[in-house]
Design a protein around this motif. Structure first.
Motif, PDB file in Angstrom:
ATOM      1  N   ALA A  27       0.796  -1.011  -0.068  1.00 14.65           N
ATOM      2  CA  ALA A  27       0.009   0.069  -0.044  1.00 14.65           C
ATOM      3  C   ALA A  27       0.689   1.189   0.055  1.00 14.65           C
ATOM      4  O   ALA A  27       2.104   1.113   0.435  1.00 14.65           O
ATOM      5  N   GLU A  28       0.225   2.319  -0.499  1.00 12.85           N
ATOM      6  CA  GLU A  28       1.126   3.600  -0.425  1.00 12.85           C
ATOM      7  C   GLU A  28       0.678   4.237   0.718  1.00 12.85           C
ATOM      8  O   GLU A  28      -0.683   4.919   0.925  1.00 12.85           O
ATOM      9  N   GLY A  29       1.395   4.283   1.761  1.00 11.45           N
ATOM     10  CA  GLY A  29       0.884   4.590   3.116  1.00 11.45           C
ATOM     11  C   GLY A  29       0.315   3.816   3.918  1.00 11.45           C
ATOM     12  O   GLY A  29       0.129   2.676   3.516  1.00 11.45           O
ATOM     13  N   ALA A  30      -0.179   4.302   4.974  1.00  9.71           N
ATOM     14  CA  ALA A  30      -1.060   3.390   6.038  1.00  9.71           C
ATOM     15  C   ALA A  30      -2.235   3.025   5.507  1.00  9.71           C
ATOM     16  O   ALA A  30      -3.010   4.060   4.829  1.00  9.71           O
ATOM     17  N   VAL A  31      -2.995   1.955   5.706  1.00 12.95           N
ATOM     18  CA  VAL A  31      -4.223   1.632   5.348  1.00 12.95           C
ATOM     19  C   VAL A  31      -5.138   1.291   6.237  1.00 12.95           C
ATOM     20  O   VAL A  31      -4.818   0.673   7.359  1.00 12.95           O
ATOM     21  N   SER A  32      -6.526   1.314   6.148  1.00  9.21           N
ATOM     22  CA  SER A  32      -7.649   0.933   7.021  1.00  9.21           C
ATOM     23  C   SER A  32      -8.097  -0.383   6.700  1.00  9.21           C
ATOM     24  O   SER A  32      -7.741  -0.932   5.683  1.00  9.21           O
ATOM     25  N   ALA A  33      -8.650  -0.893   7.743  1.00 10.09           N
ATOM     26  CA  ALA A  33      -9.158  -2.337   7.372  1.00 10.09           C
ATOM     27  C   ALA A  33     -10.034  -2.359   6.125  1.00 10.09           C
ATOM     28  O   ALA A  33     -10.091  -3.067   5.205  1.00 10.09           O
ATOM     29  N   VAL A  61       4.857  -7.465  13.972  1.00  6.11           N
ATOM     30  CA  VAL A  61       4.867  -7.217  12.341  1.00  6.11           C
ATOM     31  C   VAL A  61       4.499  -5.869  11.715  1.00  6.11           C
ATOM     32  O   VAL A  61       4.925  -5.346  10.746  1.00  6.11           O
ATOM     33  N   LEU A  62       3.275  -5.383  12.030  1.00  8.82           N
ATOM     34  CA  LEU A  62       2.663  -4.347  11.722  1.00  8.82           C
ATOM     35  C   LEU A  62       2.374  -3.437  12.867  1.00  8.82           C
ATOM     36  O   LEU A  62       2.511  -3.820  13.965  1.00  8.82           O
ATOM     37  N   THR A  71     -10.405   5.720  13.253  1.00 10.32           N
ATOM     38  CA  THR A  71     -10.328   4.719  12.313  1.00 10.32           C
ATOM     39  C   THR A  71      -8.872   4.339  12.443  1.00 10.32           C
ATOM     40  O   THR A  71      -7.832   4.955  12.402  1.00 10.32           O
ATOM     41  N   ALA A  72      -8.431   2.975  12.762  1.00  7.22           N
ATOM     42  CA  ALA A  72      -7.236   2.125  12.602  1.00  7.22           C
ATOM     43  C   ALA A  72      -6.496   2.062  11.484  1.00  7.22           C
ATOM     44  O   ALA A  72      -7.453   1.869  10.468  1.00  7.22           O
ATOM     45  N   HIS A  73      -5.324   2.511  11.219  1.00  2.00           N
ATOM     46  CA  HIS A  73      -4.614   2.269  10.289  1.00  2.00           C
ATOM     47  C   HIS A  73      -3.487   1.574  10.519  1.00  2.00           C
ATOM     48  O   HIS A  73      -3.042   1.434  11.529  1.00  2.00           O
ATOM     49  N   TYR A  74      -3.007   0.714   9.417  1.00  2.00           N
ATOM     50  CA  TYR A  74      -1.993  -0.261   9.679  1.00  2.00           C
ATOM     51  C   TYR A  74      -0.893   0.116   8.533  1.00  2.00           C
ATOM     52  O   TYR A  74      -1.185   0.401   7.368  1.00  2.00           O
ATOM     53  N   CYS A  75       0.367  -0.080   9.122  1.00  2.00           N
ATOM     54  CA  CYS A  75       1.538  -0.147   8.151  1.00  2.00           C
ATOM     55  C   CYS A  75       2.734  -0.839   8.831  1.00  2.00           C
ATOM     56  O   CYS A  75       2.551  -1.245   9.712  1.00  2.00           O
TER      57      CYS A  75
END
Length: 132
Positions: A27-33, A61-62, A71-75
């Protein structure tokens, strides 16, 4: 490489876990579920995705951080900041890596203990939105 990363973190590299890791990494940047669900094209349900995300975060790992609207974002990685565009919602990882944690946290925290993570969120309007 992905399977080895998961194994080193104590995570069994199942097909779905590898898919989620690769989707976040690509992904380009952090992403939401919800963004991940769309990227995975219906190959897993929401409950499974959240369980995998929780596992990958708890194993280191993340990283999970709070975006606008809670909203949670993951990276990948920890200890860096994020820029959230208030117009389009895009989340961009900033280049503030672990070496800057103590500086970001401030010297006044040194007496409290060891800083292990800092969550920094900057909000504004991204370049793409400023162009339009």
């Amino acid at each position: 490489m992905v399977r080895e990363t998961l194994l080193r973190s104590g995570v069994d590299p199942t097909e779905r876990r590898v898919m989620v890791f690769e989707a976040v990494a690509g992904a380009e940047g952090a992403v939401s579920a919800p963004e991940l669900l769309a990227a995975l094209g219906g190959s897993m349900n929401k409950v499974t995705l959240y369980r995998i995300l929780d596992l990958l975060v708890s194993s280191g790992v993340l990283a999970r951080h709070t975006g606008p609207g809670r909203t949670a974002h993951y990276c990948l990685g920890r200890g860096h900041g994020h820029f959230h565009c208030t117009r389009c919602g895009r989340c961009i990882c900033l280049g503030l890596e672990d070496a800057n944690l103590e500086r970001l946290a401030g010297p006044e925290l040194a007496g409290l203990g060891r800083v292990e993570d800092v969550e920094l969120r900057v909000e504004g309007v991204c370049r793409e939105c400023l162009k339009s």
